[in-house]
Design a protein around this motif. Structure first.
Motif, PDB file in Angstrom:
ATOM      1  N   HIS A 155     -36.961 -36.490 -31.662  1.00 37.53           N
ATOM      2  CA  HIS A 155     -35.884 -35.688 -30.169  1.00 37.53           C
ATOM      3  C   HIS A 155     -35.597 -34.620 -30.962  1.00 37.53           C
ATOM      4  O   HIS A 155     -35.004 -34.174 -29.647  1.00 37.53           O
ATOM      5  CB  HIS A 155     -35.223 -36.641 -30.429  1.00 37.53           C
ATOM      6  N   GLY A 156     -35.529 -34.172 -31.720  1.00 33.60           N
ATOM      7  CA  GLY A 156     -34.971 -33.104 -32.142  1.00 33.60           C
ATOM      8  C   GLY A 156     -34.178 -32.987 -33.906  1.00 33.60           C
ATOM      9  O   GLY A 156     -33.927 -34.038 -34.349  1.00 33.60           O
ATOM     10  N   PRO A 157     -33.459 -32.056 -33.936  1.00 35.53           N
ATOM     11  CA  PRO A 157     -33.243 -31.711 -35.143  1.00 35.53           C
ATOM     12  C   PRO A 157     -31.396 -32.650 -35.595  1.00 35.53           C
ATOM     13  O   PRO A 157     -30.844 -32.543 -34.392  1.00 35.53           O
ATOM     14  CB  PRO A 157     -33.018 -30.175 -35.715  1.00 35.53           C
ATOM     15  N   GLN A 158     -31.905 -33.155 -36.931  1.00 35.31           N
ATOM     16  CA  GLN A 158     -30.405 -33.990 -36.957  1.00 35.31           C
ATOM     17  C   GLN A 158     -30.488 -34.286 -38.056  1.00 35.31           C
ATOM     18  O   GLN A 158     -31.898 -34.375 -39.322  1.00 35.31           O
ATOM     19  CB  GLN A 158     -31.144 -35.366 -36.226  1.00 35.31           C
ATOM     20  N   PHE A 159     -29.183 -34.132 -38.944  1.00 33.74           N
ATOM     21  CA  PHE A 159     -29.174 -34.680 -40.143  1.00 33.74           C
ATOM     22  C   PHE A 159     -27.924 -35.284 -40.600  1.00 33.74           C
ATOM     23  O   PHE A 159     -26.857 -34.367 -40.156  1.00 33.74           O
ATOM     24  CB  PHE A 159     -29.657 -33.678 -41.019  1.00 33.74           C
ATOM     25  N   ILE A 202     -16.620 -44.250 -54.218  1.00 31.56           N
ATOM     26  CA  ILE A 202     -17.212 -42.899 -53.756  1.00 31.56           C
ATOM     27  C   ILE A 202     -17.764 -43.061 -52.314  1.00 31.56           C
ATOM     28  O   ILE A 202     -18.295 -43.908 -52.494  1.00 31.56           O
ATOM     29  CB  ILE A 202     -17.793 -42.490 -55.377  1.00 31.56           C
ATOM     30  N   LEU A 203     -17.546 -41.966 -51.896  1.00 32.99           N
ATOM     31  CA  LEU A 203     -17.706 -42.159 -50.623  1.00 32.99           C
ATOM     32  C   LEU A 203     -18.593 -40.555 -50.438  1.00 32.99           C
ATOM     33  O   LEU A 203     -17.142 -39.676 -50.432  1.00 32.99           O
ATOM     34  CB  LEU A 203     -17.068 -41.832 -49.192  1.00 32.99           C
ATOM     35  N   CYS A 204     -19.087 -40.661 -49.801  1.00 32.36           N
ATOM     36  CA  CYS A 204     -20.220 -39.056 -49.492  1.00 32.36           C
ATOM     37  C   CYS A 204     -20.739 -39.041 -48.507  1.00 32.36           C
ATOM     38  O   CYS A 204     -21.077 -40.031 -47.251  1.00 32.36           O
ATOM     39  CB  CYS A 204     -21.032 -38.648 -50.730  1.00 32.36           C
ATOM     40  N   ASN A 205     -20.007 -38.258 -46.879  1.00 32.63           N
ATOM     41  CA  ASN A 205     -20.405 -38.070 -45.611  1.00 32.63           C
ATOM     42  C   ASN A 205     -20.854 -36.467 -45.918  1.00 32.63           C
ATOM     43  O   ASN A 205     -20.449 -36.402 -45.350  1.00 32.63           O
ATOM     44  CB  ASN A 205     -19.512 -38.496 -45.397  1.00 32.63           C
ATOM     45  N   LYS A 206     -21.882 -36.587 -45.003  1.00 31.85           N
ATOM     46  CA  LYS A 206     -22.044 -35.331 -44.019  1.00 31.85           C
ATOM     47  C   LYS A 206     -23.066 -35.669 -42.775  1.00 31.85           C
ATOM     48  O   LYS A 206     -23.502 -36.524 -42.673  1.00 31.85           O
ATOM     49  CB  LYS A 206     -23.069 -34.720 -44.701  1.00 31.85           C
ATOM     50  N   VAL A 207     -22.151 -35.388 -41.701  1.00 34.09           N
ATOM     51  CA  VAL A 207     -22.932 -35.789 -40.067  1.00 34.09           C
ATOM     52  C   VAL A 207     -22.999 -33.440 -39.978  1.00 34.09           C
ATOM     53  O   VAL A 207     -22.499 -32.911 -39.787  1.00 34.09           O
ATOM     54  CB  VAL A 207     -22.175 -36.409 -39.626  1.00 34.09           C
ATOM     55  N   GLN A 208     -23.768 -33.136 -39.806  1.00 35.15           N
ATOM     56  CA  GLN A 208     -24.052 -31.891 -39.218  1.00 35.15           C
ATOM     57  C   GLN A 208     -23.961 -30.830 -40.021  1.00 35.15           C
ATOM     58  O   GLN A 208     -23.886 -31.330 -41.419  1.00 35.15           O
ATOM     59  CB  GLN A 208     -24.015 -32.340 -37.692  1.00 35.15           C
ATOM     60  N   GLU A 209     -22.936 -30.104 -39.518  1.00 36.79           N
ATOM     61  CA  GLU A 209     -22.190 -29.064 -40.068  1.00 36.79           C
ATOM     62  C   GLU A 209     -20.809 -30.021 -40.831  1.00 36.79           C
ATOM     63  O   GLU A 209     -20.085 -29.565 -41.400  1.00 36.79           O
ATOM     64  CB  GLU A 209     -21.844 -27.773 -39.148  1.00 36.79           C
ATOM     65  N   ASP A 210     -20.500 -30.887 -40.627  1.00 35.74           N
ATOM     66  CA  ASP A 210     -18.711 -32.361 -41.142  1.00 35.74           C
ATOM     67  C   ASP A 210     -19.286 -32.466 -42.509  1.00 35.74           C
ATOM     68  O   ASP A 210     -20.553 -33.231 -42.577  1.00 35.74           O
ATOM     69  CB  ASP A 210     -18.370 -33.030 -40.192  1.00 35.74           C
ATOM     70  N   HIS A 242     -30.149 -40.078 -41.599  1.00 33.31           N
ATOM     71  CA  HIS A 242     -30.583 -40.017 -40.199  1.00 33.31           C
ATOM     72  C   HIS A 242     -31.559 -38.540 -40.734  1.00 33.31           C
ATOM     73  O   HIS A 242     -30.713 -37.781 -40.336  1.00 33.31           O
ATOM     74  CB  HIS A 242     -29.717 -40.490 -39.270  1.00 33.31           C
ATOM     75  N   ILE A 243     -32.562 -38.703 -40.508  1.00 32.89           N
ATOM     76  CA  ILE A 243     -32.861 -37.291 -40.078  1.00 32.89           C
ATOM     77  C   ILE A 243     -33.847 -36.967 -39.389  1.00 32.89           C
ATOM     78  O   ILE A 243     -34.930 -37.885 -38.668  1.00 32.89           O
ATOM     79  CB  ILE A 243     -33.502 -36.987 -41.930  1.00 32.89           C
ATOM     80  N   GLY A 244     -33.762 -35.508 -38.336  1.00 33.38           N
ATOM     81  CA  GLY A 244     -35.225 -35.569 -37.285  1.00 33.38           C
ATOM     82  C   GLY A 244     -35.566 -34.428 -37.104  1.00 33.38           C
ATOM     83  O   GLY A 244     -34.778 -32.981 -37.818  1.00 33.38           O
ATOM     84  N   MET A 245     -36.110 -33.358 -36.937  1.00 28.07           N
ATOM     85  CA  MET A 245     -36.650 -31.840 -37.351  1.00 28.07           C
ATOM     86  C   MET A 245     -37.678 -31.616 -35.653  1.00 28.07           C
ATOM     87  O   MET A 245     -37.166 -32.983 -34.969  1.00 28.07           O
ATOM     88  CB  MET A 245     -37.813 -31.361 -38.631  1.00 28.07           C
TER      89      MET A 245
END
Length: 227
Positions: A180-184, A29-37, A134-137
């Motif tokens: 350094h800015g929004p990131q997830f 099982i692989l779940c991957n989320k990069v910003q909107e992808d 990886h998370i950033g606001m």
């Protein structure tokens, strides 16, 4: 002469059956989320790779609070001639309600379904479980709060999972904060396996319980076909 031939044939069948029963069903099982992808993949193979199944969700798009999410998926297998399907569906409140009602029906018309599910899950062995985020606001304080919440979610999820299946190694859980800015971005990876024999016996037990209930088999066929 013929007696020894039949003994040899029966012995080969028994040995083959034992080997098959002790083989594994491998699940990745692989779940991957990069910003909107978004990307979700579930792969399974059994009988030494002769039978394979691959289920993928390639896109999850938020369409609004009323429409929910638009999900695009793909399914492939090599059963008999093999086939491949692609479709999309809306994942909203109505979809969740429909799935909830179907599960309730299965539980109602299948004796000890929850206990059966827990029992078969205890035969699942997980060799690899990693979850990296990886998370950033925009604000440092918000980033710290989000990071703490993510740690709490992961701790609860992995603790709950450890009660359902057998973890052979300590889960590798990481949360990286970025100021350094929004990131997830997040990636969840799980490799598990169950003996084919355990799955086969569990399937027979479930089938016997379903058949004993009037209309149980028809209900399962209807729900699985609709799903």
């Amino acid at each position: 002469m013929w007696m020894w031939i039949w003994i040899g044939i029966i012995s080969c069948i028994i040995i083959f059956g034992v080997v098959i029963a002790r083989s594994y069903i491998d699940i990745k099982i692989l779940c991957n989320k990069v910003q909107e992808d978004d990307y979700i993949s579930i792969k399974a193979k059994m009988l030494f790779g002769l039978v394979k199944f691959n289920y993928q969700i390639r896109q999850i798009s938020f369409k609004g609070f009323e429409q929910g999410f638009l999900v695009k998926r793909e399914q492939k297998d090599n059963f008999l001639a093999g086939h491949k399907t692609r479709d999309k569906f809306e994942f909203d409140f109505h979809y969740l309600q429909k799935m909830y009602d179907r599960v309730n029906l299965l539980v109602k018309y299948t004796p000890d379904l929850i206990r059966w599910t827990k029992k078969i899950l205890r035969h699942v062995h997980c060799s690899i479980l990693t979850w990296e985020t990886h998370i950033g606001m925009e604000d440092a304080a918000d980033t710290a709060v989000a990071s703490g919440a993510m740690w709490a979610i992961k701790g609860t999820a992995t603790g709950w999972l450890s009660h359902l299946i057998r973890l052979q190694h300590q889960p590798e859980i990481q949360v990286h904060t970025h100021f350094h800015g929004p990131q997830f971005t997040t990636e969840f990876r799980c490799i598990a396996k169950i003996r084919f024999g355990h799955a086969m016996v569990a399937g027979v037990i479930l089938l016997v319980r379903v058949v004993k209930v009037k209309g149980g088999l028809k209900l399962w066929q209807s729900i699985l076909f609709k799903a």
